[in-house]
Design a protein around this motif. Structure first.
Motif, mmCIF file in Angstrom:
data_model
loop_
_atom_site.group_PDB
_atom_site.id
_atom_site.type_symbol
_atom_site.label_atom_id
_atom_site.label_comp_id
_atom_site.label_asym_id
_atom_site.label_seq_id
_atom_site.Cartn_x
_atom_site.Cartn_y
_atom_site.Cartn_z
ATOM 1 N N SER A 1 1.890 -11.577 -11.071
ATOM 2 C CA SER A 1 2.826 -10.297 -10.579
ATOM 3 C C SER A 1 1.935 -9.643 -9.660
ATOM 4 N N GLU B 1 0.489 -10.813 -18.424
ATOM 5 C CA GLU B 1 -0.412 -11.524 -17.364
ATOM 6 C C GLU B 1 -1.596 -12.198 -18.337
ATOM 7 N N LYS C 1 -3.968 -11.137 2.310
ATOM 8 C CA LYS C 1 -3.145 -11.572 1.111
ATOM 9 C C LYS C 1 -2.507 -13.084 1.362
ATOM 10 N N LYS D 1 -10.192 -5.836 -2.885
ATOM 11 C CA LYS D 1 -10.618 -5.993 -4.269
ATOM 12 C C LYS D 1 -11.859 -6.601 -4.535
ATOM 13 N N LYS E 1 -7.109 -5.439 -13.978
ATOM 14 C CA LYS E 1 -5.438 -5.906 -13.562
ATOM 15 C C LYS E 1 -4.674 -4.791 -14.230
ATOM 16 N N GLY E 2 -3.170 -4.824 -13.659
ATOM 17 C CA GLY E 2 -2.420 -3.988 -14.198
ATOM 18 C C GLY E 2 -1.713 -2.789 -13.430
ATOM 19 N N GLY E 3 -2.153 -2.896 -12.051
ATOM 20 C CA GLY E 3 -1.718 -2.091 -11.292
ATOM 21 C C GLY E 3 -0.147 -1.941 -10.957
ATOM 22 N N GLY E 4 0.339 -3.319 -11.393
ATOM 23 C CA GLY E 4 1.766 -3.119 -11.509
ATOM 24 C C GLY E 4 2.311 -3.333 -12.819
ATOM 25 N N ASP F 1 -2.797 -15.672 -10.235
ATOM 26 C CA ASP F 1 -2.254 -14.032 -10.103
ATOM 27 C C ASP F 1 -3.190 -13.184 -9.446
ATOM 28 N N GLY F 2 -2.768 -12.071 -9.199
ATOM 29 C CA GLY F 2 -3.402 -11.189 -8.451
ATOM 30 C C GLY F 2 -4.660 -10.323 -9.270
ATOM 31 N N ALA F 3 -5.288 -9.453 -8.620
ATOM 32 C CA ALA F 3 -6.070 -8.522 -9.327
ATOM 33 C C ALA F 3 -6.272 -7.199 -8.641
ATOM 34 N N ASP F 4 -6.543 -6.217 -9.246
ATOM 35 C CA ASP F 4 -6.755 -4.937 -8.360
ATOM 36 C C ASP F 4 -8.035 -4.648 -8.269
ATOM 37 N N SER G 1 2.174 -8.003 -5.526
ATOM 38 C CA SER G 1 2.385 -8.302 -3.847
ATOM 39 C C SER G 1 1.571 -9.548 -3.379
ATOM 40 N N THR G 2 0.653 -9.856 -3.761
ATOM 41 C CA THR G 2 -0.005 -11.113 -3.282
ATOM 42 C C THR G 2 0.555 -12.337 -3.728
HETATM 43 O O1 DER Z 1 -0.517 -5.835 -11.581
HETATM 44 C C1 DER Z 1 -1.352 -6.648 -11.738
HETATM 45 O O2 DER Z 1 -2.315 -7.153 -12.530
HETATM 46 C C2 DER Z 1 -1.171 -7.353 -10.152
HETATM 47 O O3 DER Z 1 -1.732 -8.624 -10.348
HETATM 48 C C3 DER Z 1 -2.340 -6.569 -9.252
HETATM 49 O O4 DER Z 1 -3.458 -6.593 -9.949
HETATM 50 C C4 DER Z 1 -2.411 -7.204 -8.109
HETATM 51 O O5 DER Z 1 -1.353 -6.605 -7.144
HETATM 52 P P1 DER Z 1 -1.351 -6.988 -5.851
HETATM 53 O O6 DER Z 1 -1.445 -8.196 -5.420
HETATM 54 O O7 DER Z 1 0.075 -6.373 -5.347
HETATM 55 O O8 DER Z 1 -2.706 -6.218 -5.105
#
Ligand code: DER
Length: 236
Positions: A29, A107, A7, A125, A98-101, A85-88, A31-32
């Protein structure tokens, strides 16, 4: 751990490559992105950069403020130079889940306002097809009153298993920053055959009560995957 090293490496590489002076930056949003915001803050300080940040969630807002960065919004800055941004999960066509959070709607809005949408993710991922590594499924934000008919409709059309996301530390369903519910759709792997996701996404988004899905189709420009040894693999 290897995942944290990944990360951090992805976040730092993306900020190194794309952050420039006088940018308005959309902040994702999860953790990354925490490592990316820290890297932005350190470059702003070291290079005296003029950077304005626009958050994609309450969490992102807190992150921006905690790191002493200048915060704004889409009302004042409807066009962004860069969105990170991050991704799942990322498939071979660079489509994203996306949308784990639970912040997928904001987003996607912020991502759609950016000239460049850059994804940072650890190696877990990196997939060929959705579902190779991804456990939870595709998040769908829905207006609370509509969640059950939508569940039935998606199951009827596409099958799979679709569940209301329940909170861990609160009785009842997770409520998003927008006051809505989230459905997690464990889709049937057969949907990955051929290029069905764009049409599936449009069909679901058109259902009354659906706010948005966690399918980000043809939006990412480049993905930085951080590996366990701290190196980075780029896909675009
Ligand atoms: O919820 C989200 O879309 C976040 O960006 C998620 O896809 C990535 O979260 P992580 O960086 O904690 O794995």
């Amino acid at each position: 751990s290897g995942v944290v090293a990944g990360k951090q490496a992805a976040a730092r590489a993306a900020v190194e490559d794309h952050l420039k002076d006088n940018q308005v930056v959309g902040v994702g949003s999860g953790s990354t992105i925490v490592y990316a915001v820290e890297k932005i803050a350190s470059r702003v300080k070291a290079e005296n950069l003029k950077i304005i940040c626009v958050p994609t969630s309450f969490q992102a807002r807190q992150l921006i403020l905690e790191n002493g960065l200048v915060i704004s919004d889409l009302e004042q800055h409807p066009q962004l130079d860069l969105v990170i941004d991050g991704a799942d999960e990322v498939d071979s066509s660079l489509n994203l889940i996306k949308g784990g959070g639970g912040c997928l709607t904001q987003e996607k809005i912020v991502a759609s306002c950016g000239k460049k949408f850059i994804i940072i993710a650890d190696y877990r991922k990196d997939s060929v097809n959705f579902g190779d590594n991804y456990a939870e499924g595709i998040p769908i934000e829905v207006i609370p009153l509509a969640y059950h008919p939508i569940q039935l409709k998606i199951k009827e059309i596409y099958g799979g298993d679709i569940k209301l996301r329940v909170a861990k530390r609160k009785a009842g369903p997770v409520v998003t920053d927008n006051g809505n519910f989230i459905l997690d759709w464990k889709f049937d792997p057969s949907l990955c055959i051929g290029n069905q996701w764009p049409t599936i996404n449009q069909t679901i988004v058109a259902m009354p009560g659906v706010v948005d899905t966690g399918l980000f189709i043809d939006m990412a420009e480049r993905v930085y995957f951080g590996l366990a040894d701290g190196s980075v693999r780029i896909r675009e």
